[in-house]
Motif scaffolding. Structure first.
Motif, short mmCIF file in Angstrom:
data_model
loop_
_atom_site.label_atom_id
_atom_site.label_comp_id
_atom_site.label_asym_id
_atom_site.label_seq_id
_atom_site.Cartn_x
_atom_site.Cartn_y
_atom_site.Cartn_z
N PRO A 111 8.58 -12.87 5.93
CA PRO A 111 8.66 -12.24 7.24
C PRO A 111 7.37 -12.35 8.06
CG PRO A 111 8.62 -10.58 5.49
CD PRO A 111 8.59 -11.90 4.81
N ALA A 142 3.07 -9.94 6.05
CA ALA A 142 3.95 -8.79 6.31
C ALA A 142 3.30 -7.51 5.80
CB ALA A 142 5.29 -9.01 5.64
N GLY A 143 3.43 -6.44 6.57
CA GLY A 143 2.93 -5.14 6.12
C GLY A 143 1.43 -5.06 5.97
N SER A 161 -0.65 -3.86 7.74
CA SER A 161 -1.22 -2.61 8.26
C SER A 161 -1.71 -1.70 7.14
CB SER A 161 -0.18 -1.87 9.12
OG SER A 161 0.90 -1.44 8.32
N TRP A 204 9.52 12.87 1.50
CA TRP A 204 9.52 11.39 1.58
C TRP A 204 10.31 10.90 2.78
CZ3 TRP A 204 13.36 7.67 1.53
CH2 TRP A 204 12.92 6.34 1.41
N ASP A 216 4.40 8.42 7.85
CA ASP A 216 3.39 7.46 7.43
C ASP A 216 3.56 6.94 6.01
OD1 ASP A 216 1.45 7.28 9.76
OD2 ASP A 216 1.78 9.45 9.59
N SER A 217 4.75 7.02 5.50
CA SER A 217 5.05 6.51 4.15
C SER A 217 3.98 6.96 3.16
CB SER A 217 5.13 4.98 4.15
OG SER A 217 5.90 4.53 5.23
N HIS A 261 -3.76 7.01 3.72
CA HIS A 261 -3.02 6.81 4.96
C HIS A 261 -2.46 8.09 5.59
CE1 HIS A 261 -3.31 2.73 3.43
NE2 HIS A 261 -3.11 2.34 4.67
N LEU A 268 16.64 5.34 -2.66
CA LEU A 268 15.99 4.75 -1.48
C LEU A 268 14.48 4.67 -1.65
CD1 LEU A 268 17.89 6.34 1.57
CD2 LEU A 268 18.15 4.03 0.64
N SER A 269 13.92 5.71 -2.29
CA SER A 269 12.46 5.75 -2.41
C SER A 269 11.92 4.75 -3.43
CB SER A 269 12.00 7.18 -2.76
OG SER A 269 12.56 7.57 -4.00
N LYS A 270 12.81 4.10 -4.15
CA LYS A 270 12.36 3.07 -5.11
C LYS A 270 11.97 1.78 -4.38
CE LYS A 270 14.89 4.69 -9.14
NZ LYS A 270 16.17 4.61 -9.85
N ASP A 320 8.71 0.48 1.40
CA ASP A 320 8.97 0.78 2.81
C ASP A 320 8.88 -0.50 3.65
OD1 ASP A 320 9.33 3.28 4.38
OD2 ASP A 320 8.03 4.05 2.79
N PHE A 377 8.75 -0.44 6.85
CA PHE A 377 7.85 -0.06 7.94
C PHE A 377 6.64 0.56 7.25
CE2 PHE A 377 6.48 2.87 11.41
CZ PHE A 377 6.28 1.93 12.39
N ALA A 378 5.60 -0.23 7.08
CA ALA A 378 4.50 0.13 6.20
C ALA A 378 3.54 1.14 6.83
CB ALA A 378 3.73 -1.14 5.83
N PRO A 379 2.82 1.86 5.99
CA PRO A 379 1.79 2.75 6.54
C PRO A 379 0.61 1.95 7.09
CG PRO A 379 1.73 2.76 4.14
CD PRO A 379 2.92 1.93 4.53
N ARG A 412 11.37 4.44 9.82
CA ARG A 412 11.49 4.42 8.35
C ARG A 412 12.92 4.66 7.91
NH1 ARG A 412 8.97 8.29 5.32
NH2 ARG A 412 9.52 6.94 3.56
N ALA A 427 15.14 1.88 5.94
CA ALA A 427 15.55 2.17 4.55
C ALA A 427 16.99 1.74 4.33
CB ALA A 427 15.38 3.66 4.27
N ALA A 482 2.88 -3.48 10.71
CA ALA A 482 3.52 -2.53 9.79
C ALA A 482 4.86 -3.08 9.30
CB ALA A 482 3.71 -1.20 10.49
N TRP A 483 5.28 -4.22 9.86
CA TRP A 483 6.63 -4.70 9.57
C TRP A 483 6.66 -5.59 8.34
CZ3 TRP A 483 10.46 -2.26 11.89
CH2 TRP A 483 10.12 -1.50 13.02
N ARG A 484 7.60 -5.28 7.47
CA ARG A 484 7.80 -6.12 6.28
C ARG A 484 9.11 -6.90 6.40
NH1 ARG A 484 5.51 -1.49 2.65
NH2 ARG A 484 3.35 -2.15 2.36
#
Lengths: 389, 92, 309
Positions: free
Chosen positions: A203, B17-18, B20, B47, B52-53, B69, C8-10, C13, C15-17, C32, C36, C62-64
């Motif tokens: 990506p 990607a990611g 940030s 969660w 901010d994850s 973070h 989901l939490s596994k 993310d 949309f990363a921090p 987020r 998810a 922040a995008w994955r």
């Protein structure tokens, strides 16, 4: 090769059919409407495999083109005048994202007052957007240039607009030599794009916010791509010539070598002006012509080489730059000749706005005035030809 | 040293990607969340509501905070149904 | 079947921090929750706006998932192009996997400057989801009024002054405007009701053709409340019936959550500094008018739901 009687609109649409782009997103506008109409029929008749996106505005047309090109598709559109102006914002973005999009552009005056006929104010308005600009003298060239444009765009990773004069070319029937579909396909090969947002395993982020610490570097990189474009345009024009017999370069000099007085001109007016040059030559007058085929990137070397030793130069502008000092082509050519130590005097002739015809007699008058200037007569730097006082 | 124009990828794209995650926003915080593991029922509302994850979850179990973070907004504490998270003043 | 947060939490993310959204940012929570559900085979097309700005400051993203931003008013047009390219390349056998296409824009990019591109894309029937994160003003440029700003709200271009008490117009009902296009799926959601939101995203992505979700996204800075209150305020908007959770599926309205005992809208208003001036005696009438509008719209929604049965 086939011979067909086509207008520039039909010829450009035919080129698009043969190119068979992955995506065409377009919006109709006079005088380019027919291109979109013809292409829609090709889609409807199954003559192309293109995904046709009949958008709700030109702004969305270019936006969809950007999205499609960023997804790795070969992408084309068509527009004119107000349509190109409405795209203005996103033209810059297409170029900065380095997406090889091609526009078939039909030159038409910009409002106001509203007018549907030819001048070059629309594409001049997009001059600094980062697009390569190729102006056609006739419909054959419009057809040939659209095909070349795809290859140029995909080698330079810059978008290209190919223009043809509204109505004068777009609606006038001409004899066109049309290539075989296979020839076009072979000439272009598979689409080449700089990246794709469809690769979800890798990506990428396209179009980030770029601040003081990186924006300049990205613009510098884009500028370099434009700087490197001339040899690509020349190479593609040469390869096209070697395959199909019609050669194209950045500029088109006509009886210029031994000319003392030259006019610089763009678009269909060149055809008329060349006849005037022939007539003057027959009368023993050393007249010549330089047609600017490519305006962006500005072929500086060619301008200097072709014009440096002239006695007097007249620049014909089919646009008023509202600079208070002549038309936009005039200032470009003046600037191009600045480094020639004894640069020849340059005069500007603004003509043909809003589709006003330019007659051979008027071009002859221009040459006469320029010859007078060469003989020492004082004439104004900026002149309007064909306007009622 | 940041890259020069010749080194940057074409078209101003970002290839990583990611990325940030490399930019730490933890120092924005004036209050920090503290977890009382005894009370936590692992409902994971913290969660799902964290902007901010910054809630660390392993195999469905709330493990704590990504302090590098977490901006200290306090939504996790506010939304915790069993008051297992407390916001305390950030020590400087 | 509710979404399982443990499952989901596994997943990492998408949309990363490290994004620069303000503490307590409602829109960031919305991102987020959407991602998810959407999963990694998703292309996101973004409009200019606060989430665009905070999530992609070069060289950080922040995008994955693949992401494209072009301009403010054209997220729907850009995603149309991406989706058209996908179809064309799929037909030519150059790509095979199923990919979700999501356009995301704020209320400025959706209700106002982007409504033309949105309307066009909906009418053309592209297979995509458009998410509006509605924080009810132009937050990116500093809290200017938009077509989504509610009656009476103070913004920097509808300031509560001595003569004019904040925004004097009601907001556009964009969800209904979109639904009127006759698209297969349109919905309204709130991050406070995350399972409802996620179910809507899932449904929207499974829909063949255009889908739209309008998500309320409280902004602590622009609405003037303390950042830990974001979810509470989103929930109050639902519980006061200001922001009904509902969907319009193939023309049929269905309210997905009906508060058992709706609260007066005043309870939502009083939590936010942008409505503070409404509580002055001379402005009380605006609260009454606000309540009247909320009631009227809720009753209309109930009738629409009933007519859909």
């Amino acid at each position: 090769m086939k011979i067909k009687a086509l207008t520039a609109n039909e010829a450009m649409a035919e080129a698009m059919r043969q190119i068979n782009p992955d995506v065409v997103a377009a919006y109709p506008i006079t005088p380019a409407t027919e291109i979109v109409q013809h292409f829609a029929s090709f889609v409807a008749d199954g003559l192309v495999t293109t995904e046709f996106v009949p958008v709700e505005s030109e702004h969305s047309a270019m936006s969809a083109c950007i999205g499609a090109a960023a997804a790795g598709a070969r992408v084309m559109t068509s527009t004119a005048s107000q349509g190109l102006a409405l795209m203005h914002e996103v033209l810059y973005i297409a170029a900065a994202l380095r997406l090889p999009i091609v526009i078939c552009e039909i030159n038409r005056a910009l409002s106001a007052p509203i007018n549907i006929h030819c001048d070059h104010s629309d594409t001049f308005g997009a001059r600094d957007s980062g697009w390569i600009q190729i102006y056609s003298e006739d419909s054959q060239e419009a057809y040939d240039s659209v095909i070349q444009a795809v290859k140029i765009a995909e080698e330079a990773f810059l978008p290209v607009m190919v223009t043809a004069d509204g109505f004068i070319l777009s609606h006038a029937m001409q004899r066109i030599e049309v290539l075989e579909d296979e020839e076009v396909k072979e000439f272009l090969g598979e689409p080449k794009t700089p990246y794709t947002v469809l690769d979800t395993d890798n990506p990428i982020t396209v179009g980030p916010l770029d601040l003081q610490d990186y924006f300049f570097e990205h613009k510098r990189q884009e500028a370099e791509a434009m700087r490197l474009a001339p040899p690509i345009i020349e190479k593609v024009g040469k390869e096209f010539g070697e395959r199909f017999g019609r050669y194209y370069g950045l500029v088109d000099p006509y009886r210029l070598e031994d000319a003392e007085v030259a006019v610089v001109v763009m678009g269909s007016t060149a055809g008329t002006a060349k006849e005037v040059v022939d007539k003057l030559r027959e009368e023993g007058k050393p007249a010549g012509l330089l047609r600017m085929r490519v305006l962006r990137p500005l072929p500086l070397k060619e301008i200097v080489e072709n014009l440096r030793d002239k006695k007097v130069i007249g620049v014909m502008d089919r646009a008023e730059g509202m600079s208070g000092f002549g038309g936009p082509l005039y200032t470009e050519i003046r600037s191009g000749l600045y480094d020639v130590p004894s640069h020849p005097p340059l005069y500007n002739y603004i003509y043909g706005l809003g589709g006003r015809d330019i007659k051979p007699e008027e071009i002859e008058e221009i040459f006469k005035e320029l010859f007078d200037a060469a003989a020492g007569k004082e004439i104004p730097l900026v002149n309007y030809k064909g306007v009622r006082e | 040293m940041k890259e020069g124009w010749k080194e940057l990828p074409i078209g101003a794209i970002i290839k990583e990607a990611g990325s940030s995650i490399k930019f730490e926003t933890g120092d924005w915080r004036t209050r920090k969340p503290v977890l009382n593991k005894e009370k936590c029922i692992n409902c994971l509302f913290c969660w799902v509501f964290c902007p901010d994850s910054s809630i660390i979850v392993e195999n469905g179990e709330m493990k704590g905070f990504l302090y590098s973070h977490c901006k200290g907004c306090g939504i996790c504490a506010e939304e915790c149904p069993v008051k297992a998270i407390e916001m305390v003043k950030e020590e400087v | 079947m509710p979404f399982d947060l443990k499952e989901l939490s596994k997943e990492k993310d998408l949309f990363a921090p490290g994004h620069r959204a303000c503490a307590g940012c409602g829109p960031a929570i919305v991102m987020r929750q959407i991602m998810a559900v959407a999963g990694k085979d998703t292309v996101v097309g973004f409009a200019t706006g606060c989430m665009e700005v905070v999530s992609t400051i070069f060289p950080y993203t922040a995008w994955r998932v693949p992401y494209i931003h072009v301009a403010f008013e054209n997220a729907a047009a850009v995603i149309s192009g991406v989706e058209a390219a996908y179809k064309a390349l799929k037909r030519k056998g150059k790509i095979n996997k199923k990919i979700n296409f999501i356009a995301i824009a704020g209320d400025g990019g959706t209700y106002d400057i982007g409504i033309q591109a949105l309307s066009g894309a909906l009418e053309r029937g592209h297979n995509f989801l458009y998410v509006c994160y509605d924080n009810q003003a132009y937050m990116n440029t500093g809290i200017q009024r938009s077509g989504a700003t509610p009656l009476g709200a103070h913004t920097t271009t509808s300031p509560a002054g001595d003569v004019i008490p904040g925004k004097v117009q009601w907001r556009k009902d964009l969800t209904e405007i979109v639904a009127a296009h006759g698209i297969p799926y349109a919905a309204q959601a709130s991050p406070s009701h995350w399972n409802d939101l996620m179910e809507k995203v899932k449904k929207a992505l499974e829909t063949e053709g255009p889908a739209f979700i309008n998500v309320l996204a409280p902004c602590p800075v622009g609405w003037y409340f303390s950042p830990e209150r974001t979810i509470k305020i989103a929930k109050l908007a639902v519980d006061t019936l200001f922001w009904p959770l509902y969907e319009v599926e193939n023309g049929k309205h269905r309210i997905t959550y009906k508060p058992r005992k709706p609260k007066p809208v005043e309870e939502w208003l009083k939590e936010q500094g942008r409505f503070r001036h409404l509580f002055q005696e001379k402005n009380r009438w605006i609260i009454e008018e606000f309540q009247r509008q909320v009631n009227e719209r809720w009753e209309r929604l109930l009738r629409l739901e009933e007519a859909s049965l």
